[in-house]
Enzyme design. Structure first.
Site, PDB file in Angstrom:
ATOM      1  N   ASP A  30      46.737   8.398 -59.314  1.00 11.68           N
ATOM      2  CA  ASP A  30      48.125   8.168 -59.012  1.00 11.68           C
ATOM      3  C   ASP A  30      48.932   9.302 -60.024  1.00 11.68           C
ATOM      4  O   ASP A  30      50.114   9.832 -59.737  1.00 11.68           O
ATOM      5  CB  ASP A  30      48.394   6.647 -59.302  1.00 11.68           C
ATOM      6  CG  ASP A  30      47.814   5.707 -58.388  1.00 11.68           C
ATOM      7  OD1 ASP A  30      47.335   6.372 -57.403  1.00 11.68           O
ATOM      8  OD2 ASP A  30      48.068   4.583 -58.401  1.00 11.68           O
ATOM      9  N   GLU A  37      47.996  12.080 -61.047  1.00  5.75           N
ATOM     10  CA  GLU A  37      48.034  13.368 -60.386  1.00  5.75           C
ATOM     11  C   GLU A  37      48.958  13.563 -59.225  1.00  5.75           C
ATOM     12  O   GLU A  37      49.843  14.440 -59.285  1.00  5.75           O
ATOM     13  CB  GLU A  37      46.535  13.671 -59.821  1.00  5.75           C
ATOM     14  CG  GLU A  37      45.632  13.918 -61.036  1.00  5.75           C
ATOM     15  CD  GLU A  37      44.360  14.521 -60.235  1.00  5.75           C
ATOM     16  OE1 GLU A  37      43.952  15.611 -60.401  1.00  5.75           O
ATOM     17  OE2 GLU A  37      43.910  13.602 -59.549  1.00  5.75           O
ATOM     18  N   TYR A  38      48.954  12.686 -58.641  1.00 11.89           N
ATOM     19  CA  TYR A  38      49.868  12.570 -57.258  1.00 11.89           C
ATOM     20  C   TYR A  38      51.244  12.584 -57.647  1.00 11.89           C
ATOM     21  O   TYR A  38      52.278  13.454 -57.371  1.00 11.89           O
ATOM     22  CB  TYR A  38      49.803  11.362 -56.384  1.00 11.89           C
ATOM     23  CG  TYR A  38      50.182  11.351 -55.216  1.00 11.89           C
ATOM     24  CD1 TYR A  38      49.721  12.002 -53.820  1.00 11.89           C
ATOM     25  CD2 TYR A  38      51.428  10.697 -55.020  1.00 11.89           C
ATOM     26  CE1 TYR A  38      50.614  12.308 -52.781  1.00 11.89           C
ATOM     27  CE2 TYR A  38      52.259  10.787 -53.826  1.00 11.89           C
ATOM     28  CZ  TYR A  38      51.661  11.548 -52.558  1.00 11.89           C
ATOM     29  OH  TYR A  38      52.362  11.613 -51.447  1.00 11.89           O
ATOM     30  N   ASP A  39      51.586  11.742 -58.890  1.00 15.69           N
ATOM     31  CA  ASP A  39      53.134  11.601 -59.332  1.00 15.69           C
ATOM     32  C   ASP A  39      53.294  13.047 -59.787  1.00 15.69           C
ATOM     33  O   ASP A  39      54.563  13.207 -59.761  1.00 15.69           O
ATOM     34  CB  ASP A  39      53.091  10.559 -60.394  1.00 15.69           C
ATOM     35  CG  ASP A  39      53.208   9.153 -59.864  1.00 15.69           C
ATOM     36  OD1 ASP A  39      53.274   9.058 -58.555  1.00 15.69           O
ATOM     37  OD2 ASP A  39      52.902   8.052 -60.448  1.00 15.69           O
ATOM     38  N   SER A  42      60.955   3.358 -50.930  1.00 19.17           N
ATOM     39  CA  SER A  42      60.114   3.407 -52.334  1.00 19.17           C
ATOM     40  C   SER A  42      61.070   3.477 -53.487  1.00 19.17           C
ATOM     41  O   SER A  42      62.483   3.540 -53.311  1.00 19.17           O
ATOM     42  CB  SER A  42      59.451   4.507 -52.150  1.00 19.17           C
ATOM     43  OG  SER A  42      59.924   5.684 -52.242  1.00 19.17           O
ATOM     44  N   LEU A  43      60.767   3.759 -54.546  1.00 19.26           N
ATOM     45  CA  LEU A  43      61.271   3.767 -55.880  1.00 19.26           C
ATOM     46  C   LEU A  43      61.339   5.142 -56.338  1.00 19.26           C
ATOM     47  O   LEU A  43      60.307   5.644 -56.104  1.00 19.26           O
ATOM     48  CB  LEU A  43      60.995   2.702 -56.857  1.00 19.26           C
ATOM     49  CG  LEU A  43      60.830   1.095 -56.530  1.00 19.26           C
ATOM     50  CD1 LEU A  43      60.284   0.399 -57.387  1.00 19.26           C
ATOM     51  CD2 LEU A  43      62.261   0.674 -56.495  1.00 19.26           C
ATOM     52  N   ASP A 103      49.862  -2.164 -58.469  1.00 25.48           N
ATOM     53  CA  ASP A 103      49.066  -1.123 -57.845  1.00 25.48           C
ATOM     54  C   ASP A 103      48.360  -1.336 -56.650  1.00 25.48           C
ATOM     55  O   ASP A 103      47.158  -1.463 -56.873  1.00 25.48           O
ATOM     56  CB  ASP A 103      48.217  -0.085 -59.000  1.00 25.48           C
ATOM     57  CG  ASP A 103      47.811   0.920 -58.462  1.00 25.48           C
ATOM     58  OD1 ASP A 103      48.502   1.743 -57.231  1.00 25.48           O
ATOM     59  OD2 ASP A 103      47.264   1.832 -59.286  1.00 25.48           O
ATOM     60  N   ARG A 110      53.773  -0.874 -45.066  1.00 26.44           N
ATOM     61  CA  ARG A 110      55.185  -0.311 -45.040  1.00 26.44           C
ATOM     62  C   ARG A 110      55.018   0.988 -43.882  1.00 26.44           C
ATOM     63  O   ARG A 110      55.991   1.383 -43.500  1.00 26.44           O
ATOM     64  CB  ARG A 110      55.165   0.625 -46.442  1.00 26.44           C
ATOM     65  CG  ARG A 110      56.424   1.363 -46.409  1.00 26.44           C
ATOM     66  CD  ARG A 110      56.708   1.574 -47.997  1.00 26.44           C
ATOM     67  NE  ARG A 110      55.921   2.557 -48.406  1.00 26.44           N
ATOM     68  CZ  ARG A 110      56.091   3.173 -49.797  1.00 26.44           C
ATOM     69  NH1 ARG A 110      57.097   2.779 -50.347  1.00 26.44           N
ATOM     70  NH2 ARG A 110      55.328   3.869 -50.360  1.00 26.44           N
ATOM     71  N   GLU A 139      53.190  -6.872 -52.668  1.00 25.92           N
ATOM     72  CA  GLU A 139      51.984  -5.935 -52.728  1.00 25.92           C
ATOM     73  C   GLU A 139      50.660  -6.734 -52.416  1.00 25.92           C
ATOM     74  O   GLU A 139      50.560  -7.723 -53.302  1.00 25.92           O
ATOM     75  CB  GLU A 139      51.983  -5.500 -54.313  1.00 25.92           C
ATOM     76  CG  GLU A 139      51.171  -4.023 -54.300  1.00 25.92           C
ATOM     77  CD  GLU A 139      52.210  -3.122 -54.182  1.00 25.92           C
ATOM     78  OE1 GLU A 139      53.210  -3.168 -53.504  1.00 25.92           O
ATOM     79  OE2 GLU A 139      51.639  -1.767 -54.134  1.00 25.92           O
ATOM     80  N   TYR A 179      57.591  -9.488 -54.046  1.00 26.57           N
ATOM     81  CA  TYR A 179      58.743  -9.261 -55.415  1.00 26.57           C
ATOM     82  C   TYR A 179      59.973  -8.730 -54.425  1.00 26.57           C
ATOM     83  O   TYR A 179      61.019  -8.537 -55.292  1.00 26.57           O
ATOM     84  CB  TYR A 179      58.141  -7.924 -56.011  1.00 26.57           C
ATOM     85  CG  TYR A 179      57.593  -6.866 -55.308  1.00 26.57           C
ATOM     86  CD1 TYR A 179      58.197  -6.045 -54.431  1.00 26.57           C
ATOM     87  CD2 TYR A 179      56.149  -6.789 -55.551  1.00 26.57           C
ATOM     88  CE1 TYR A 179      57.626  -5.069 -53.645  1.00 26.57           C
ATOM     89  CE2 TYR A 179      55.595  -5.397 -54.741  1.00 26.57           C
ATOM     90  CZ  TYR A 179      56.245  -4.783 -53.844  1.00 26.57           C
ATOM     91  OH  TYR A 179      55.743  -3.696 -53.454  1.00 26.57           O
ATOM     92  N   CYS A 191      35.394  43.791 -58.498  1.00 24.45           N
ATOM     93  CA  CYS A 191      35.029  45.171 -57.971  1.00 24.45           C
ATOM     94  C   CYS A 191      34.913  46.300 -59.083  1.00 24.45           C
ATOM     95  O   CYS A 191      34.451  47.529 -58.631  1.00 24.45           O
ATOM     96  CB  CYS A 191      35.872  45.638 -57.089  1.00 24.45           C
ATOM     97  SG  CYS A 191      37.656  46.011 -57.696  1.00 24.45           S
ATOM     98  N   CYS A 222      38.851  46.004 -53.218  1.00 23.48           N
ATOM     99  CA  CYS A 222      38.142  44.855 -54.035  1.00 23.48           C
ATOM    100  C   CYS A 222      38.051  43.564 -53.226  1.00 23.48           C
ATOM    101  O   CYS A 222      39.164  43.262 -52.616  1.00 23.48           O
ATOM    102  CB  CYS A 222      39.344  44.599 -55.226  1.00 23.48           C
ATOM    103  SG  CYS A 222      38.913  42.950 -56.128  1.00 23.48           S
TER     104      CYS A 222
HETATM  105  S1  IVH Z   1      60.546  -3.268 -55.507  1.00 31.42           S
HETATM  106  C1  IVH Z   1      63.441  -0.744 -52.774  1.00 31.42           C
HETATM  107  N1  IVH Z   1      58.851  -4.277 -57.271  1.00 31.42           N
HETATM  108  O1  IVH Z   1      56.075   0.388 -55.462  1.00 31.42           O
HETATM  109  C2  IVH Z   1      62.256  -0.951 -53.302  1.00 31.42           C
HETATM  110  N2  IVH Z   1      58.192  -2.436 -55.692  1.00 31.42           N
HETATM  111  O2  IVH Z   1      57.626   2.945 -54.722  1.00 31.42           O
HETATM  112  C3  IVH Z   1      61.623  -1.898 -53.210  1.00 31.42           C
HETATM  113  N3  IVH Z   1      55.702  -1.895 -56.088  1.00 31.42           N
HETATM  114  O3  IVH Z   1      56.736   0.546 -52.265  1.00 31.42           O
HETATM  115  C4  IVH Z   1      60.287  -1.854 -53.797  1.00 31.42           C
HETATM  116  N4  IVH Z   1      55.176  -3.642 -57.708  1.00 31.42           N
HETATM  117  O4  IVH Z   1      54.660  -0.930 -52.934  1.00 31.42           O
HETATM  118  C5  IVH Z   1      58.933  -3.377 -56.188  1.00 31.42           C
HETATM  119  N5  IVH Z   1      57.770  -5.271 -58.602  1.00 31.42           N
HETATM  120  C6  IVH Z   1      57.751  -4.750 -57.611  1.00 31.42           C
HETATM  121  C7  IVH Z   1      56.565  -3.638 -57.150  1.00 31.42           C
HETATM  122  C8  IVH Z   1      56.864  -2.631 -56.111  1.00 31.42           C
HETATM  123  C9  IVH Z   1      54.766  -2.608 -56.865  1.00 31.42           C
HETATM  124  C10 IVH Z   1      55.355  -0.913 -55.269  1.00 31.42           C
HETATM  125  C11 IVH Z   1      55.661  -0.851 -53.968  1.00 31.42           C
HETATM  126  C12 IVH Z   1      56.728   0.052 -53.713  1.00 31.42           C
HETATM  127  C13 IVH Z   1      56.536   1.258 -54.603  1.00 31.42           C
HETATM  128  C14 IVH Z   1      57.760   1.867 -55.213  1.00 31.42           C
END
Ligand code: IVH
Length: 698
Positions: free
Chosen positions: A40, A42-44, A89-90, A127, A146, A183, A235, A420, A441
């Protein structure tokens, strides 16, 4: 790896493309095959570098590139579920300073003083995989992943077998329609147990709990899901007929009362310091938690404030994810090698004693160039600190001098090409040393061929980097022209088996792993490219410093390859120099390219095989923005950055990444930072988004 500020436009473009490709591959591995190869962190890091480069070079942003995507396309076997309310997403942050920036920007947006205290709900970022569960009149009716945020997969049956999800809600105050989101995860203990079982059955094990959860949830047969132990936390919410809560914390309380699981570590915080303390606290707890978390989510608690803050393009302004930092590790440099690139650039690479950094085994790190090795005083045999934050390619942070062995040796950078043997020279103002072998070369030749067929050049499906390398090494394709003569050569070979036996080569259909169909597809893909757009063709030539963006400028300016080529063969650079964005040194590289006999020959042979389309310019030059240089800053409300940029470009404007005295307009959105200040300082006209849109109409 170069810092963002060090990148030239050309390098930035190459980098953006590399990141886009890498992320697309990683997305497929992660979302579709549940078998990722990047951590994760690395991806981030990739995502973040992409954002940073795009912010500096907005003109290079790739349409449908990583920043325009959330998640992955859905697997076709599952039914589809449209999300009435998109699952977004966030945004990510990584430092304490950014926590303060976040709370400050929330206050600023709401028009409050910065010392104003807003209540936040701070929650562990689980996660796992996000899910949505819909209840109608208290009955669970539909479950979804999602997916791409708009459409997810129907996982109703799979969610039903997860014990944490109530199937009926009996409380009297449950809204008629209630969609909860959260999640799905696998606990660390259940993950270990599952992997042990897989191992004993000689099945493939999972890389981490998240993938195990993904692989278990997205099973077409829900019985398998049931066998694997999955858990979940709720959540947030989606579609709700009548929202009875006024804040995130009230929501969490309510759903808990109704029988859902919420995370026991969710906390209320009031100040930036509270958030940071909580982050540090959970970072320490992290290892002992029974499940994986990868950061903390901060959410403005009050719903009315959330509504005022609203959303950026794909993420809420009222919440942010503070990710745990990427890890560092110590390891030893076993060797330093030198690689040769397309333009002959010699790049030193460190071979490392393989080491696990944040979950991924690292065995190489780039050392950039000879000065970098000197600057960091890196020697073979040294113990170094490796870091995987902010960059995909692992970085060497520094040498642990205490551990330097007595016999450590300075690395002597070669002055001849290791591939070369030609001289490798370093121009006075360049950091890189280059092989002068040109096409003789093999390393350069292979890299050029790979470039020729790459995504923004000829983009030939089926001719990836690996095949290209194989074909080159076997003498099947030595030059770009060979790609287009391959079909007829192959046919001759196939039709004349004796010839095949004679020179030892075999026709493609008989190669291992190839069949009639794949060969047919390859030739189809090649033949489709016998018509090629002008910018692609120019880019494919692989002229030093001439990236995709520059190729487009040249195409626009000259309109046809003939016109461009004619000037270059006559060494007439007048017209080329008229192009804004093309400087002396680039022009010199272009002229030198055309001066080379073998390049001219390649071009003329290529032109017998492919037809380069003339460039048709659709730009509207009558607009007020024509010829103006525009910089966008801050968050726009009505347009995405990409849209705004495309609009400006289509009206003949130039879009720049930073403000200078040459800037005509700075279009300022919300939360504009230093660029707005710079614009004021230089007296550049500042436009609001509305004013910009109005100008576009004229
Ligand atoms: S709130 C509008 N709360 O993190 C955003 N996300 O990129 C609503 N995640 O897709 C997400 N724990 O899969 C929220 N306490 C938490 C979370 C959470 C994990 C994940 C979720 C989301 C990603 C954010």
């Amino acid at each position: 790896m170069l810092t963002i500020d060090e990148l030239t436009e050309q390098q930035a473009l190459t980098e953006l493309k590399r990141i886009a490709e890498e992320m697309a591959k990683a997305d497929i591995a992660y979302y579709q095959n549940d078998d990722p190869y990047l951590t994760d962190a690395e991806y981030d890091a990739l995502k973040r570098r992409n954002e940073q480069i795009e912010a500096k070079f907005p003109q290079l942003k790739i349409a449908n590139g990583p920043s325009a995507r959330i998640g992955a396309p859905i697997k076709s076997e599952f039914g589809k579920v449209e999300h009435k309310i998109p699952m977004l997403s966030l945004g990510d942050i990584f430092s304490e300073a950014e926590v303060a920036e976040f709370t400050t920007s929330v206050n600023r947006f709401l028009g409050y003083d910065n010392d104003n205290q807003i209540t936040y709900s701070a929650e562990p970022k689980i996660d796992g995989l996000s899910f949505s569960a819909r209840y109608e009149r208290g009955k669970f009716v539909k479950g979804a992943t999602r997916g791409d945020g708009k459409t997810g997969e129907d996982i109703t049956e799979n969610l039903k077998v997860i014990k944490d999800l109530p199937l009926t809600l009996s409380a009297s105050d449950v809204p008629e329609v209630l969609e909860v989101r959260g999640e799905v995860y696998m606990s660390k203990a259940d993950f270990l147990e599952l992997n042990a079982k897989c191992e004993s059955e000689h099945k493939k094990t999972f890389a981490n709990p998240r993938n195990a959860a993904a692989g278990s949830l997205r099973q077409l047969d829900a019985n398998i899901t049931k066998e694997r132990k999955l858990s979940l936390f709720v959540y947030t919410w989606g579609d709700v007929s009548n929202i009875p809560w006024k804040s995130q914390s009230e929501f969490l309380q309510k759903v808990r009362d109704w029988g859902f699981k919420t995370n026991p570590y969710n906390r209320i915080c009031h100040t930036t310091q509270d958030l940071i303390d909580y982050f540090n606290f959970l970072q320490q707890e992290r290892a002992d938690l029974p499940y994986d978390i990868d950061g903390i989510v901060y959410k403005v608690d009050d719903l009315a404030l959330q509504n005022r803050l609203g959303f950026l393009t794909r993420t809420p302004r009222w919440a942010i994810a503070h990710k745990f930092p990427a890890e560092q590790a110590f390891t030893k440099i076993n060797n330093i090698r030198v690689q040769v690139g397309r333009t002959g650039a010699l790049t030193p690479v460190a071979d490392l004693e393989p080491i696990n950094v944040g979950g991924v085994i690292v065995s190489h790190a780039t050392l950039h160039n000879e000065d970098e090795i000197k600057r960091k005083d890196i020697r073979i045999g040294d113990t170094v600190i490796i870091q995987r934050a902010g960059d995909v390619i692992p970085q060497i942070v520094g040498v642990v001098l205490d551990k330097r062995p007595a016999d450590s040796q300075e690395f002597v950078f070669p002055h001849v090409c290791p591939m070369c043997g030609a001289h490798a020279i370093r121009e006075e103002d360049e950091a890189v040393r280059r092989c002068t072998g040109g096409l003789t070369c093999p390393a350069q030749a292979i890299e050029r061929l790979k470039h020729f067929v790459s995504r923004e050049a000829f983009d030939i499906e089926g001719l990836g980097a690996k095949i290209m390398e194989e074909f080159y090494n076997e003498g099947i394709i030595k030059t770009p022209v060979d790609i287009f003569t391959l079909e007829s050569r192959n046919k001759r070979l196939r039709d004349d088996l004796f010839a095949a036996l004679d020179d030892g080569s075999i026709y493609l259909e008989a190669r291992e792993g190839w069949g009639k169909k794949s060969v047919e597809n390859l030739f189809k893909a090649i033949n489709e490219r016998r018509h090629i757009s002008l910018p692609r063709f120019i880019y494919a030539l692989g002229i030093r410093q001439v990236g995709a963006a520059t190729s487009l400028l040249i195409a626009k300016h000259f309109g046809s390859f003939k016109a461009f080529e004619q000037d270059m063969l006559n060494r007439d650079t007048t017209k080329l120099l008229e192009i804004d964005g093309i400087g002396e040194s680039m022009v010199q590289d272009i002229v030198e390219f055309f001066a080379e006999e073998h390049n001219r020959r390649t071009i003329s042979e290529l032109l017998q095989q492919v037809q380069v389309e003339d460039f048709v310019d659709t730009t509207d030059y009558s607009s007020e923005l024509a010829g103006k240089t525009v910089v966008f800053t801050g968050t726009l409300e009505h347009l995405t950055r990409a849209e705004a940029k495309a609009k400006a470009l289509s009206l003949g404007a130039k879009v720049a990444g930073s403000v200078s005295k040459n800037t005509d307009y700075v279009v300022m959105g919300a939360d504009a930072g230093s660029k707005a200040a710079k614009a004021k300082e230089l007296g550049v006209t500042i436009l609001s988004e509305e004013e910009f849109l109005n100008l576009c109409k004229h």
